[in-house]
Each structure stands twice: as C-alpha cells, then as structure tokens.
Design a protein around this motif. Structure first.
Motif, PDB file in Angstrom:
ATOM      1  N   THR A   4      13.361  77.609  23.803  1.00 37.04           N
ATOM      2  CA  THR A   4      12.169  76.855  24.185  1.00 37.04           C
ATOM      3  C   THR A   4      11.596  76.153  22.965  1.00 37.04           C
ATOM      4  O   THR A   4      11.677  76.650  21.840  1.00 37.04           O
ATOM      5  N   TYR A   5      10.992  74.991  23.207  1.00 38.11           N
ATOM      6  CA  TYR A   5      10.412  74.178  22.157  1.00 38.11           C
ATOM      7  C   TYR A   5       8.914  74.046  22.400  1.00 38.11           C
ATOM      8  O   TYR A   5       8.491  73.787  23.531  1.00 38.11           O
ATOM      9  N   ARG A   7       5.343  72.151  20.770  1.00 36.07           N
ATOM     10  CA  ARG A   7       4.690  71.300  19.790  1.00 36.07           C
ATOM     11  C   ARG A   7       3.448  72.015  19.288  1.00 36.07           C
ATOM     12  O   ARG A   7       2.608  72.439  20.073  1.00 36.07           O
ATOM     13  N   SER A 232      17.357  68.844  18.624  1.00 34.98           N
ATOM     14  CA  SER A 232      16.046  68.920  17.993  1.00 34.98           C
ATOM     15  C   SER A 232      14.987  68.517  19.004  1.00 34.98           C
ATOM     16  O   SER A 232      15.274  67.763  19.942  1.00 34.98           O
ATOM     17  N   PRO A 233      13.746  68.983  18.844  1.00 33.32           N
ATOM     18  CA  PRO A 233      12.677  68.553  19.747  1.00 33.32           C
ATOM     19  C   PRO A 233      12.302  67.081  19.572  1.00 33.32           C
ATOM     20  O   PRO A 233      11.619  66.514  20.421  1.00 33.32           O
ATOM     21  N   PHE A 274       6.943  71.483  15.155  1.00 34.06           N
ATOM     22  CA  PHE A 274       7.397  72.201  16.345  1.00 34.06           C
ATOM     23  C   PHE A 274       7.841  73.620  15.986  1.00 34.06           C
ATOM     24  O   PHE A 274       8.141  73.917  14.827  1.00 34.06           O
ATOM     25  N   ILE A 276      10.667  76.628  17.576  1.00 25.85           N
ATOM     26  CA  ILE A 276      11.767  76.888  18.498  1.00 25.85           C
ATOM     27  C   ILE A 276      11.901  78.399  18.649  1.00 25.85           C
ATOM     28  O   ILE A 276      12.007  79.131  17.657  1.00 25.85           O
TER      29      ILE A 276
END
Length: 291
Positions: A4-5, A7, A232-233, A274, A276
């Motif tokens: 899961t990402y 911000r 990458s996000p 971000f 992860i």
C-alpha cells in the motif's frame, strides 16, 4: 500482505531528497534541495517542522545530541535543531561554484560520507569522508553526479553511483579508515531504463534503489541480482529510507521540479513524501555522526 502507498506530506518539495529515520526520536527527516529546507515528520503526532538552509542542500544525516549533519552546496555543516543555526565542519578549498554537494550518509562507524556533483553534470564532483575526529579526506574525484551512497549491514561494503554511468559500484570499505578499494560493478540500472538515484540497505543486506527515470524501485541481492521491481507512487522517486517503529515502512521522496528545467514531474503528486507498507522486510537503524 499487499503493498500500500500513502501520501504523507501536505505540500510538495521541489526536489525531495535524503529521507533519514531517527529511531531514537521516532521521526523522519528529509530535504528539499531546491527549496532549501530541512523537513521533519513525526508520525505519532502527525506534526511537520522545517528549517531554512542558507543554500541548496543535498542531504541530511543524524548528528550528535539535537543536531543534524548536512551537505550544503559548499560543504558540510552541523544544524542545531534548537536554534536553527548552521556551523561549518568542512569546506573544500578552493571553493568551486560549479560544484555542489549531493548524496551522503553516515557509515556504520560514525563517519559522514558525502559526494558532490557538477552543477552542469561535468566530471568535477568529489567524494569525501568526514571522520569522527573532524578531519576530512577525499576518497574519489572525477564524479558527475554522486548518488546511491549506502553501506552493507556489517559496514564493510560501500555502495556508490555516478548516476550518469547508469550503474552502481561496490567497494571494499574495511573499518571505515582506509581508502576505497576493489571497485566492481554491482548492478547495471541502464537495463531497467533509469539512472540510479538514492538508495538504502535492508536488514538482509539487500540494496533498494530509486529508479528516478523509470518510476520504479528496485531491490538487489547482496550479489547484485535484481530481486524485486515495484512501481513507485510517483513518476520520479528520488531517495528511500526504512523507518517506523518496526523499521518496516519504506519512505520515498520525489521530484516536482529540479530547478534546471530538465527534470519536471508529470505526476499530480510529484514532489510529495510517501510511505510504502507491506514489503515484508525491515531496515537498519541509521547511525549518528560520532565526534
């Protein structure tokens, strides 16, 4: 467990770099190189703080007591977090306006290792080690863009990249007092469509690298074999750090606008910080500079 990402930051950096988790105080530091800020995030309180720097800043590392070690444009400085003042530790002589410091990290022995870059990507950058006694020694020169500085868990292997070479090198590092020796190509990132940017090592000794041009993050085994490649996000991840109370969260900084007009994110979240989760690995607590 799925990845899961999240911000984290509320406003983007122009050029986010150098995330460092402070395990002692459970907070994350990172920098906006172009915006000239050191930033801090405390997850338990969701609090953000920042300190203005007197010039562009390439990296930040943990210092003694309530301080940080920074690589500013013209040298190494200690930032007093209480007063916000900077104290010079090392400045190359003579100064070169065509050079600025970029990536850096504390080695496993308490020394600060930091490399510079040519402002116009000329091979005029150098790599320095600030020893515990305050003396600085030059380890390498002829560098265009210093990046991917990291150390194996036992401290005997040093990872480094001149990003424009599009590969990562590994050196025998010994006990942190000798010159760099036995250079070898550790991993080619050109085949992954990117130069290597910031890097970090996990507790298993695997190297994680931000692939800034490919919008991906790579994990390499200790023998240089690609073990994992994740998205990458954002399109331009710049640097990585493991943190959180269990050191299992991967923090990712990113680029919005490098300030040169050549590197500009097309992602709406470019420049944000971000995290992860769900990678199934843990990092290593970052050491502090020892005086």
């Amino acid at each position: 467990m799925s990845i899961t990402y999240t911000r984290i930051s509320h406003k983007p950096d122009l050029l986010g770099e150098s995330p460092v988790w402070d395990a002692q105080h459970s907070c994350l530091y990172w920098v906006d190189s172009v915006g000239c800020y050191v930033r801090r995030y405390i997850p338990s309180t969701q609090q953000f703080s920042q300190w203005k720097t007197p010039s562009s800043i390439g990296c930040v590392a943990l210092g003694p007591k309530n301080s940080l070690i920074t690589g500013l444009s013209d040298g190494f400085y200690q930032l007093n977090l209480e007063t916000g003042t900077f104290h010079a530790l090392m400045q190359p002589i003579p100064p070169n306006p065509e050079v600025r410091f970029n990536d850096g990290r504390i080695d496993r022995y308490g020394n600060f290792v930091c490399g510079s870059m040519g402002v116009h990507a000329k091979p005029v950058g150098e790599l320095y080690r600030l020893n515990r006694n305050g003396d600085a020694e030059r380890l390498a020169n002829g560098i265009r863009i210093s990046n991917s500085i990291a150390f194996s868990p036992d401290g005997t292997i040093f990872y480094f990249a001149d990003s424009l070479d599009q590969n990562i090198r590994a050196y025998e590092y010994g006990d942190g007092q000798q010159p760099l020796t036995s250079a070898r190509i550790f991993a080619e990132t050109s085949i992954l469509g990117s130069a290597p940017d910031g890097a970090t090592v996990d507790a298993e000794g695997y190297l994680w690298v931000a692939l800034v041009q490919a919008g991906k993050i790579a994990r390499f085994s200790p023998d240089g074999v690609l073990d994992r490649l994740i998205k990458s996000p954002v399109d331009m991840p710049s640097c990585l750090a493991f943190g959180g109370d269990d050191l299992a969260t991967l923090f990712v900084t990113s680029i919005k606008n490098s300030g040169t007009g050549r590197i500009i994110s097309r992602h709406p979240d470019g420049g944000f910080l971000f995290s992860i989760h769900g990678l199934g690995v843990q990092g290593i607590a970052e050491p502090r500079y020892q005086q």
